[in-house]
Design a protein around this motif. Sequence first.
Motif, PDB file in Angstrom:
ATOM      1  N   LEU A 124       8.008  11.407  -8.962  1.00 22.35           N
ATOM      2  CA  LEU A 124       8.667  12.646  -9.394  1.00 22.35           C
ATOM      3  C   LEU A 124       7.783  13.849  -9.077  1.00 22.35           C
ATOM      4  CD1 LEU A 124      10.321  11.596 -12.787  1.00 22.35           C
ATOM      5  CD2 LEU A 124      11.411  11.891 -10.555  1.00 22.35           C
ATOM      6  N   ARG A 125       6.465  13.602  -8.996  1.00 21.45           N
ATOM      7  CA  ARG A 125       5.554  14.692  -8.635  1.00 21.45           C
ATOM      8  C   ARG A 125       5.814  15.200  -7.215  1.00 21.45           C
ATOM      9  NH1 ARG A 125      -0.290  12.243  -8.524  1.00 21.45           N
ATOM     10  NH2 ARG A 125       0.525  11.113 -10.304  1.00 21.45           N
ATOM     11  N   MET A 134       1.917  20.393 -13.001  1.00 20.48           N
ATOM     12  CA  MET A 134       2.110  19.236 -13.883  1.00 20.48           C
ATOM     13  C   MET A 134       0.794  18.847 -14.560  1.00 20.48           C
ATOM     14  SD  MET A 134       4.754  16.669 -11.978  1.00 20.48           S
ATOM     15  CE  MET A 134       6.525  16.855 -12.278  1.00 20.48           C
ATOM     16  N   GLN A 136       6.140   7.798 -10.718  1.00 24.91           N
ATOM     17  CA  GLN A 136       5.083   8.775 -10.397  1.00 24.91           C
ATOM     18  C   GLN A 136       5.504   9.709  -9.272  1.00 24.91           C
ATOM     19  OE1 GLN A 136       3.955   5.635 -12.322  1.00 24.91           O
ATOM     20  NE2 GLN A 136       3.447   5.091 -10.246  1.00 24.91           N
TER      21      GLN A 136
END
Lengths: 255, 430
Positions: A95-96, A104, A93
């Motif tokens: 990566l956000r 996103m 998660q």
Amino acid sequence: MARPRLAVVKFASCDGCQLSLLDCEDELLAVAGAVEIANFPEASRAMQPGPYDVTLVEGSITTEHDAARLRALRDETLILVSIGACATSGGIQALRNFADVGEMVRAVYARPDFINTLATSTPVAAHVKVDYELRGCPIDKGQLLELVSALLAGRRPGLPSHSVCVECKLAGQVCVMVAHGTPCLGPVTHAGCGSLCPGYHRGCYGCFGPAETTNTTSLAAQWQALGASQRDIHRAFRTFNAASEPFRKEADAHG
Amino acid sequence: MADIKRIRVEMLARVEGEGALEVDIAGGTVQSVRLSIFEPPRLFEAFLRGRAATEVPDIAARICGICPVAYQMSASHAIETAFGMQPTPEIRALRRLLYCGEYIESHALHMVMLHAPDFLGFEDGIAMAAVHGDLVKRALAAKKAGNRLMTVVGGREIHPINVRLGGFYRVPSRAELTALQPDLARARDDAVAILRWAVGFDFPDVERDWELVALRHPTEYPLNEGRIASTSGIDIAFDEFETVFEERHIAHSNALHAVVRERGGYLTGPLARYALNFDRLPAHIQALAREAGLGPVCRNPYRSILVRAIETVYVCEEAMRLIAAYTPPKEAAVKLTPRAGTGAWATEAPRGLLWHRYELDEDGTVRTARIVPPTAQNQPAMEADLLDVASRHVDYPDAALQLACEAAVRNHDPCISCATHFLKLTVNRE
């Protein structure tokens, strides 16, 4: 003597790490006899209020509500253990954290206005004191049983912090990087999986996150010598433990 | 005006992930029900953009710790389709074998540890073990056999490491697989024992008229391959999915609801797979189903435990058959030649149809990804069930009503983590 009260709770995650407890098929009923499973919603409706002696926490923190839930949980827990890559590093998660989360959300949901989420995915330790960590995406069942046994016996769990490379040598496996030229994250990745990937003829992909001491720069140079592109290296460090500091820095160096 | 009564339960138990139930009752009538999934959005479709196609099976697996193989399979097939490649028959067989392991593990967990306690009045499978210890132990043994199969073929049971585009990193030896046969044979017998035990449960007498949607294959009980079919005549290829189905975003949920454009909600999962593929089961397993009182179609969601048992018997036997016929592939994986294009595929996750579509650049970089998980597809059907159950039991005390509503959801083995988490039940009575 009263049995220790165990809670198993989750935040943003795939449920795989708490499933590891149910996957201890031979030991599950024995564990359930040695502890009082006070709150484990994935397994039981009987959700008892705290205080708990031991709480296993799966998942990362991605909403204000979860951050508040976690703080309340810490207040009613004697020993808090974060289990798995999401809880220990922010997980996939996170990566956000390197992108525009609003963009996103718009890419996935038709009505972004219905969605309420934080710009970052953060590990449990970013919010509260953590007593022990089990690494991995997912955690290793053997390490979980070692942790539970140690806590029951009142001793420190034996959880090596050396690299997958050491496990691989101990297992007597052929080095995929030296023998086959396959890029491998084993030299910088935390032990615990039993060096699975090299045993299956693939390079380690770092799902247990960084080992205690790492030289990611040197490893990245070796990857380049084996033909990996900057982009390959960037992506290799930016997966399931992307927000852990050594991996974040190395990914940035190749971004 | 009557008293307003509100009951709030923090979380629905014995499902994967977290969600909330809300039942509004006024004047003795259920006004509305809502199954809210507010898992913190995990944004996988956004994460996948810009990744190498070769990374997708590992990343997509992390959507679900309970059915990672389903994600790996749908993703691999979809991307291989975009690249114009086909796995060899040997790799195809090995993938089916891996999927059998996931079915055994997932169904054994759901049948006995998550579902059965609702029929027998226990809070969980562990408490149930005090009375039904033999069955719980048999279920755990079967589950272990499934996990063992996944470990040998996939490297580990949760988020297998051995799956790659085109096949595997290393293929197992014949000896490694043959060693699994005795445990699989026992797991097959365990599944029969679970079936015969569960037949005696007191099943509510309900029939649902949902449209049932599942894969249908020319010769096999479908896991990895087939066309998308339904009891109302849908018969489409994977790339036609979006012309027939659409996902709608509902205010109370972080999951997207899938509907048939023309008709609305539908059901996917064991009941749908079984109804559309009964004729693909071997005669002796059909006979076993009849012995358990199941016809070729079962529309009672409570009886899904029986259908899962039948499927578990089938996949144990199928795994044994695949192992007996196993020839190690010469190459562990088909060579990859990336090209620009789009590929769509669906496989049958234990809890239902899992559809993926990827649009790829010429070097194999993911341009867009779309994933429609089974729980999002089943959400309208689960809500319809909730409405019916709550309406029939509106005069129950709150605790009993709550249990009935929870059981209605657990019938469908929802994976809320897949869809996205956090289940509470709120009963609002006016």
